[in-house]
Design a protein around this motif. Structure first.
Motif, PDB file in Angstrom:
ATOM      1  N   ARG A  29      -4.106   5.517 -17.480  1.00  0.00           N
ATOM      2  CA  ARG A  29      -4.514   4.162 -17.907  1.00  0.00           C
ATOM      3  C   ARG A  29      -4.387   3.164 -16.761  1.00  0.00           C
ATOM      4  N   ARG A  30      -3.389   3.349 -15.910  1.00  0.00           N
ATOM      5  CA  ARG A  30      -3.176   2.447 -14.771  1.00  0.00           C
ATOM      6  C   ARG A  30      -4.103   2.765 -13.595  1.00  0.00           C
ATOM      7  N   GLY A  31      -4.909   3.823 -13.724  1.00  0.00           N
ATOM      8  CA  GLY A  31      -5.839   4.188 -12.652  1.00  0.00           C
ATOM      9  C   GLY A  31      -5.200   4.964 -11.518  1.00  0.00           C
ATOM     10  N   LEU A  32      -3.986   5.467 -11.722  1.00  0.00           N
ATOM     11  CA  LEU A  32      -3.287   6.189 -10.657  1.00  0.00           C
ATOM     12  C   LEU A  32      -3.791   7.609 -10.469  1.00  0.00           C
ATOM     13  N   LEU A  33      -4.562   8.103 -11.412  1.00  0.00           N
ATOM     14  CA  LEU A  33      -5.080   9.469 -11.302  1.00  0.00           C
ATOM     15  C   LEU A  33      -6.551   9.506 -10.970  1.00  0.00           C
ATOM     16  N   ASP A  34      -7.144   8.342 -10.747  1.00  0.00           N
ATOM     17  CA  ASP A  34      -8.536   8.300 -10.317  1.00  0.00           C
ATOM     18  C   ASP A  34      -8.633   8.818  -8.904  1.00  0.00           C
ATOM     19  N   GLU A  35      -9.808   9.271  -8.549  1.00  0.00           N
ATOM     20  CA  GLU A  35     -10.034   9.710  -7.170  1.00  0.00           C
ATOM     21  C   GLU A  35      -9.802   8.527  -6.244  1.00  0.00           C
ATOM     22  N   GLU A  36      -8.936   8.754  -5.274  1.00  0.00           N
ATOM     23  CA  GLU A  36      -8.603   7.721  -4.299  1.00  0.00           C
ATOM     24  C   GLU A  36      -8.995   8.252  -2.925  1.00  0.00           C
ATOM     25  N   ASP A  37      -9.299   7.364  -2.018  1.00  0.00           N
ATOM     26  CA  ASP A  37      -9.666   7.866  -0.682  1.00  0.00           C
ATOM     27  C   ASP A  37      -8.465   8.603  -0.106  1.00  0.00           C
ATOM     28  N   ASP A  38      -8.715   9.805   0.384  1.00  0.00           N
ATOM     29  CA  ASP A  38      -7.655  10.664   0.883  1.00  0.00           C
ATOM     30  C   ASP A  38      -7.452  10.516   2.383  1.00  0.00           C
ATOM     31  N   GLN A  39      -7.711   9.356   2.898  1.00  0.00           N
ATOM     32  CA  GLN A  39      -7.534   9.138   4.334  1.00  0.00           C
ATOM     33  C   GLN A  39      -6.153   8.598   4.637  1.00  0.00           C
ATOM     34  N   ASP A  40      -5.276   8.547   3.648  1.00  0.00           N
ATOM     35  CA  ASP A  40      -3.927   7.991   3.844  1.00  0.00           C
ATOM     36  C   ASP A  40      -3.040   8.928   4.619  1.00  0.00           C
TER      37      ASP A  40
ATOM     38  N   HIS B 172       0.829  -1.203   0.000  1.00  0.00           N
ATOM     39  CA  HIS B 172       0.000   0.000   0.000  1.00  0.00           C
ATOM     40  C   HIS B 172       0.867   1.259   0.000  1.00  0.00           C
ATOM     41  N   GLU B 173       1.914   1.291   0.824  1.00  0.00           N
ATOM     42  CA  GLU B 173       2.773   2.478   0.887  1.00  0.00           C
ATOM     43  C   GLU B 173       3.473   2.713  -0.454  1.00  0.00           C
ATOM     44  N   ALA B 174       3.970   1.637  -1.074  1.00  0.00           N
ATOM     45  CA  ALA B 174       4.628   1.775  -2.376  1.00  0.00           C
ATOM     46  C   ALA B 174       3.632   2.251  -3.436  1.00  0.00           C
ATOM     47  N   GLU B 175       2.442   1.675  -3.448  1.00  0.00           N
ATOM     48  CA  GLU B 175       1.427   2.084  -4.418  1.00  0.00           C
ATOM     49  C   GLU B 175       0.993   3.525  -4.179  1.00  0.00           C
ATOM     50  N   HIS B 176       0.897   3.915  -2.925  1.00  0.00           N
ATOM     51  CA  HIS B 176       0.530   5.296  -2.617  1.00  0.00           C
ATOM     52  C   HIS B 176       1.612   6.259  -3.120  1.00  0.00           C
ATOM     53  N   GLY B 177       2.876   5.863  -2.981  1.00  0.00           N
ATOM     54  CA  GLY B 177       3.965   6.679  -3.514  1.00  0.00           C
ATOM     55  C   GLY B 177       3.843   6.849  -5.018  1.00  0.00           C
ATOM     56  N   GLU B 178       3.495   5.767  -5.725  1.00  0.00           N
ATOM     57  CA  GLU B 178       3.309   5.846  -7.173  1.00  0.00           C
ATOM     58  C   GLU B 178       2.124   6.758  -7.520  1.00  0.00           C
ATOM     59  N   HIS B 179       1.057   6.653  -6.753  1.00  0.00           N
ATOM     60  CA  HIS B 179      -0.116   7.520  -6.952  1.00  0.00           C
ATOM     61  C   HIS B 179       0.296   8.988  -6.803  1.00  0.00           C
ATOM     62  N   GLU B 180       1.087   9.279  -5.781  1.00  0.00           N
ATOM     63  CA  GLU B 180       1.515  10.662  -5.567  1.00  0.00           C
ATOM     64  C   GLU B 180       2.478  11.131  -6.654  1.00  0.00           C
ATOM     65  N   HIS B 181       3.327  10.244  -7.164  1.00  0.00           N
ATOM     66  CA  HIS B 181       4.170  10.619  -8.306  1.00  0.00           C
ATOM     67  C   HIS B 181       3.293  10.987  -9.499  1.00  0.00           C
TER      68      HIS B 181
END
Length: 186
Positions: free
Chosen positions: A175-186, A76-85
């Motif tokens: 395309r990978r879904g990294l820019l979709d709205e994600e829950d911001d409770q992280d 989750h932490e690694a994926e969250h980092g990719e989302h933020e990138h």
């Protein structure tokens, strides 16, 4: 105004945590300079783009997967980092696509870029770099540092911050879904 390339550093080795922190301080300095209307904002945005893309690609290719394998960070932490990138690249694209650098639109885009990037730097330092310091040996951090700078510097050599490449990276993230709205409770 003549554009002078800005020094983005070309480390050849080091502790991966320290190398990443050095880039984080470069990001902060570039953002300060980008906000300065008397600076060569076009050169600064190009330098920021190159460093942002090179840094993120090196983290995603080498650092995050290795820290996951070593169980220093969770998936989750690694994926969250990719989302933020991806969010950072999207905000960067907005800055790069603007023609002029002396407009309110440019200032607003820089403000959004700074907000997104500063949020990521803080989170990464707390949730990824701290565990890496505590859970990964010095030797492994040095080996990971070599891998990080290899990818980072190769990306810089390939002019990774050019507008077309940032557009491609943002489209790939979408395309990978990294820019979709994600829950911001992280």
């Amino acid at each position: 105004m003549t554009s002078t390339p800005l020094d983005l550093g070309r480390p050849i080795a080091g502790d991966v945590v320290e190398l990443i922190l050095d880039d984080h301080r470069r990001f902060e300095e570039l953002l300060r300079t980008l906000r300065d209307a008397s600076s060569d904002r076009d050169a600064v945005r190009r330098a920021f783009a190159a460093l942002h893309v090179a840094h993120a690609e090196a983290e995603e290719q080498e650092v995050y997967p290795t820290l996951r394998r070593k169980r220093a960070v969770s998936a989750h932490e690694a994926e969250h980092g990719e989302h933020e990138h991806a969010e950072g690249n999207e905000a960067l694209l907005a800055v790069l696509e603007l023609k002029g650098t002396d407009t309110d639109a440019f200032d607003d885009a820089v403000e959004e870029l700074a907000r997104v990037v500063n949020h990521h730097l803080t989170e990464e330092e707390l949730t990824i770099l701290n565990p890496a310091r505590e859970e990964v040996s010095e030797r492994a951090r040095a080996e990971l540092g070599l891998a990080f700078v290899r990818v980072r510097n190769a990306q810089l050599d390939d002019d990774c911050g050019r507008l077309e490449n940032v557009r491609r990276i943002v489209a790939r993230a979408a395309r990978r879904g990294l820019l979709d709205e994600e829950d911001d409770q992280d």
